[in-house]
Design a protein around this motif. Structure first.
Motif, PDB file in Angstrom:
ATOM      1  N   ILE A  94      33.193  36.511  41.445  1.00 30.54           N
ATOM      2  CA  ILE A  94      32.907  37.527  41.890  1.00 30.54           C
ATOM      3  C   ILE A  94      33.523  38.616  40.576  1.00 30.54           C
ATOM      4  CG2 ILE A  94      33.174  39.578  43.884  1.00 30.54           C
ATOM      5  CD1 ILE A  94      32.398  37.685  45.713  1.00 30.54           C
ATOM      6  N   SER A  96      36.119  41.142  40.489  1.00 28.49           N
ATOM      7  CA  SER A  96      37.450  41.412  41.168  1.00 28.49           C
ATOM      8  C   SER A  96      38.387  42.460  40.138  1.00 28.49           C
ATOM      9  CB  SER A  96      37.877  41.175  42.266  1.00 28.49           C
ATOM     10  OG  SER A  96      38.878  40.103  42.092  1.00 28.49           O
ATOM     11  N   TYR A  97      39.052  43.114  40.440  1.00 30.62           N
ATOM     12  CA  TYR A  97      39.639  44.319  40.258  1.00 30.62           C
ATOM     13  C   TYR A  97      41.478  43.161  39.344  1.00 30.62           C
ATOM     14  CZ  TYR A  97      38.431  48.056  42.284  1.00 30.62           C
ATOM     15  OH  TYR A  97      37.817  49.525  42.632  1.00 30.62           O
ATOM     16  N   LYS A  98      41.112  41.748  39.260  1.00 34.99           N
ATOM     17  CA  LYS A  98      42.694  41.007  38.710  1.00 34.99           C
ATOM     18  C   LYS A  98      41.476  40.968  37.407  1.00 34.99           C
ATOM     19  CE  LYS A  98      39.941  36.393  40.001  1.00 34.99           C
ATOM     20  NZ  LYS A  98      40.857  34.786  40.677  1.00 34.99           N
ATOM     21  N   TYR A  99      40.263  40.714  37.144  1.00 30.57           N
ATOM     22  CA  TYR A  99      39.545  40.589  35.530  1.00 30.57           C
ATOM     23  C   TYR A  99      40.234  42.148  34.869  1.00 30.57           C
ATOM     24  CZ  TYR A  99      37.434  36.632  37.402  1.00 30.57           C
ATOM     25  OH  TYR A  99      37.594  35.623  37.879  1.00 30.57           O
TER      26      TYR A  99
END
Length: 150
Positions: A94, A96-99
């Protein structure tokens, strides 16, 4: 007669573009994230090598328009490839914002090069044809020269 280096350099752009279109065409309706990410990666490769090809053959008219995007596209290659590898190794990945942190350098360079859009056509042509190595009084060109060097 067309030389071998001309054929090979154009072939890189052509193959990257064809592969990206094939991946999109065949795998767009599936839920297969690796192929979608690989398609984006191949498309960015086609753009990057297209810029390099234009510079190599001295087509500076195209580069006056494309220079603004050349370095941000180059900086997008590695994060997209990283996400591609992650999508291969983790089946239910998924995004997410960490990417999004991986895309910060590309966005920063895009914003730092924003003054390039305010140059005249002749200043852009001078800049992309190697003028950034010469001395100028224009403060905007001096700023862009330092951004380019960094």
């Amino acid at each position: 007669m067309v030389s071998t280096d001309k054929i090979l350099s154009v072939l890189i752009v052509y193959q990257s573009l064809i592969f990206s279109l094939l991946f999109v065409f065949f795998y767009f309706k599936t839920l297969n994230k690796p192929f979608k990410t690989l398609s984006l990666f191949m498309f960015l490769n086609a753009i990057y090598f297209g810029f390099s090809l234009a510079y190599y053959y001295g087509n500076y008219e195209i580069l006056t328009v494309a220079y603004y995007l050349s370095l941000p596209v180059a900086l997008l290659l590695f994060p997209v490839f990283y996400i591609y590898i992650q999508s291969l190794t983790h089946r239910n990945l998924i995004i997410s914002y960490k990417y999004l942190y991986h895309f910060v350098p590309s966005i920063v360079v895009l914003l730092l090069n924003l003054p390039y859009l305010f140059l005249t056509y002749n200043e852009k042509l001078w800049f992309v044809s190697g003028g950034y190595g010469q001395i100028t009084d224009n403060m905007l060109l001096i700023y862009l020269k330092w951004i380019n060097r960094i």
